[in-house]
Design a protein around this motif. Structure first.
Motif, PDB file in Angstrom:
ATOM      1  N   THR A   1       0.816  -1.220   0.000  1.00 37.63           N
ATOM      2  CA  THR A   1       0.000   0.000   0.000  1.00 37.63           C
ATOM      3  C   THR A   1       0.848   1.270   0.000  1.00 37.63           C
ATOM      4  OG1 THR A   1      -0.133   0.189   2.412  1.00 37.63           O
ATOM      5  CG2 THR A   1      -1.738  -1.249   1.328  1.00 37.63           C
ATOM      6  N   GLY A   2       2.165   1.100   0.105  1.00 36.78           N
ATOM      7  CA  GLY A   2       3.044   2.253   0.160  1.00 36.78           C
ATOM      8  C   GLY A   2       3.343   2.727   1.561  1.00 36.78           C
ATOM      9  N   ARG A   3       2.762   2.066   2.565  1.00 31.73           N
ATOM     10  CA  ARG A   3       2.998   2.464   3.956  1.00 31.73           C
ATOM     11  C   ARG A   3       4.360   1.968   4.410  1.00 31.73           C
ATOM     12  NH1 ARG A   3       2.384   0.185   8.961  1.00 31.73           N
ATOM     13  NH2 ARG A   3       1.723  -1.761   7.955  1.00 31.73           N
ATOM     14  N   GLU A   4       5.084   2.814   5.124  1.00 30.45           N
ATOM     15  CA  GLU A   4       6.422   2.462   5.594  1.00 30.45           C
ATOM     16  C   GLU A   4       6.329   1.764   6.945  1.00 30.45           C
ATOM     17  OE1 GLU A   4       9.680   5.329   7.067  1.00 30.45           O
ATOM     18  OE2 GLU A   4      10.050   5.117   4.917  1.00 30.45           O
ATOM     19  N   PRO A   5       6.779   0.514   7.064  1.00 32.66           N
ATOM     20  CA  PRO A   5       6.706  -0.198   8.341  1.00 32.66           C
ATOM     21  C   PRO A   5       7.571   0.482   9.399  1.00 32.66           C
ATOM     22  CG  PRO A   5       7.160  -1.712   6.521  1.00 32.66           C
ATOM     23  CD  PRO A   5       7.343  -0.332   5.991  1.00 32.66           C
ATOM     24  N   ILE A   6       7.187   0.337  10.659  1.00 29.56           N
ATOM     25  CA  ILE A   6       7.953   0.972  11.730  1.00 29.56           C
ATOM     26  C   ILE A   6       9.174   0.151  12.115  1.00 29.56           C
ATOM     27  CG2 ILE A   6       5.966   2.162  12.684  1.00 29.56           C
ATOM     28  CD1 ILE A   6       5.835  -0.043  14.813  1.00 29.56           C
ATOM     29  N   GLY A   7       9.225  -1.100  11.753  1.00 28.22           N
ATOM     30  CA  GLY A   7      10.350  -1.946  12.109  1.00 28.22           C
ATOM     31  C   GLY A   7       9.892  -3.382  12.326  1.00 28.22           C
ATOM     32  N   ARG A   8      10.876  -4.250  12.531  1.00 27.88           N
ATOM     33  CA  ARG A   8      10.545  -5.675  12.686  1.00 27.88           C
ATOM     34  C   ARG A   8      11.621  -6.333  13.533  1.00 27.88           C
ATOM     35  NH1 ARG A   8      10.186  -8.318   7.131  1.00 27.88           N
ATOM     36  NH2 ARG A   8      12.451  -8.058   7.168  1.00 27.88           N
TER      37      ARG A   8
END
Length: 368
Positions: free
Chosen positions: A135-142
């Motif tokens: 969707t183009g959303r940037e993940p906060i981390g993993r």
């Protein structure tokens, strides 16, 4: 313009990486399930102890094997290096296509070889930079845990498997809590890394000079007559200043992780003293080749960060308590400098109000 052939980096790394320990399918399934469970348990312990609240709900850790860790880190590298790639592509006098193609393949092989070396040693990490989702959303981390390496380490040291797995999760979950509970921290680290990359000297004569410096560094370290590393050898004077800030914040984060895992450990990890003793010996061990490569890659500096950062956190918490220490997360201006990490009283005098009540050291001493 492609600076690094990422596909070649992945194929090289996955081809060169050593296989993990021999485990049955049932043992592997149990390790993966237990690590996911323990990561959730560890997060609760970390949040309660550190008093850092995050707006994001907890998520189970992502469990990978060694090739999976390589692929994940290549994704992260691509995100981190994107500003430099864009800058080089927009230059008025880009290098000929053949030079770029050959250069990207060489660096692809080099990156793959480094990742292969690291992939058999890393126990876990909080992946801060990830590509956008569909969707183009940037993940906060993993949060990622490398199951074969954790199993291999616990076997080599002869420690209790569940205790060791929870102990590792305590450290890595601390990093997740840091970055999800301190809203500005992720962008601060990203901006410093981008600034570091864009401060590079990109003209060919300067690049060749720095590569010669790197070659001299390698020769000195292999002979045992040098203490440098490749990062120091190729950076510019401007980058040295930026790297000092990055090193200070990473020393804080790694030291905080080590402090938390040892402070929480005695209450939830029965064999924590045995684990810490054996793990410290393992960090310092290895063959001469292994120690040489670690020095060249700057990993010896990382080991120093654990010790110095943990000592800073321990002294500050011992003097002003956890709430006093947590003032470090107020803004980039309240982060300690390298000098303040070496002298915690300087940071306390600058950041913690003078009317902050002193806390007896034994109240927060993890050895108590």
């Amino acid at each position: 313009m492609q600076v690094i052939d990422w596909d070649l980096a992945v194929s090289t790394g996955t081809r060169l990486v050593r296989p993990g320990p021999q485990v049955s399918r049932e043992e592997a399934r149990h390790a993966v399930t237990e690590l996911r469970t323990l990561s959730r348990e560890a997060e609760g312990h970390v949040r309660e102890f550190t008093r850092i609240d995050a707006a994001t709900p907890p998520q189970p850790a992502t469990i990978v094997d060694r090739p999976g860790w390589i692929r994940a880190n290549v994704e992260g590298f691509r995100v981190v290096l994107e500003p430099l790639t864009q800058r080089m592509a927009s230059r008025d006098n880009p290098p000929p296509a053949i030079v770029s193609a050959v250069g990207s393949r060489i660096t692809g092989v080099e990156v793959g070889a480094v990742l292969a070396f690291l992939a058999s040693r890393v126990l876990g990490q909080y992946e801060l930079f990830l590509p956008p989702d569909p969707t183009g959303r940037e993940p906060i981390g993993r949060l990622t845990l490398v199951a074969p390496n954790i199993v291999n380490a616990e076997r080599e040291m002869g420690v209790h498997p569940r205790d060791f797995r929870l102990w590792v999760c305590l450290h890595e979950e601390t990093h997740r809590v840091q970055f999800t509970g301190v809203p500005w921290l992720r962008e601060y680290v990203r901006s410093q890394m981008t600034e570091f990359l864009l401060a590079s000297d990109l003209d060919l004569p300067t690049l060749l000079e720095r590569l010669r410096n790197a070659a001299d560094t390698v020769a000195d370290v292999v002979r045992g007559t040098g203490e440098g590393n490749l990062i120091d050898a190729i950076q510019t004077p401007e980058q040295k200043e930026i790297l000092d800030r990055v090193t200070a914040v990473m020393t804080l984060l790694e030291g905080h992780g080590d402090f938390v895992m040892d402070a929480v450990g005695p209450t939830v990890v029965p064999s924590v003293a045995d684990i810490r003793s054996k793990f410290s010996q393992r960090r310092e061990g290895g063959s001469r080749l292994d120690r040489t490569v670690r020095k060249l890659l700057g990993l010896e500096m990382k080991m120093k960060q654990y010790a110095e950062g943990s000592a800073f956190v321990r002294e500050v918490v011992g003097k002003v308590g956890m709430d006093g220490f947590n003032r470090v997360w107020t803004s980039p201006e309240t982060l300690p400098s390298s000098d303040e990490i070496a002298a915690p009283d300087r940071w306390i005098a600058r950041v913690v109000p003078q009317d902050q009540p002193a806390i007896p050291p034994q109240a927060t001493d993890p050895e108590a």
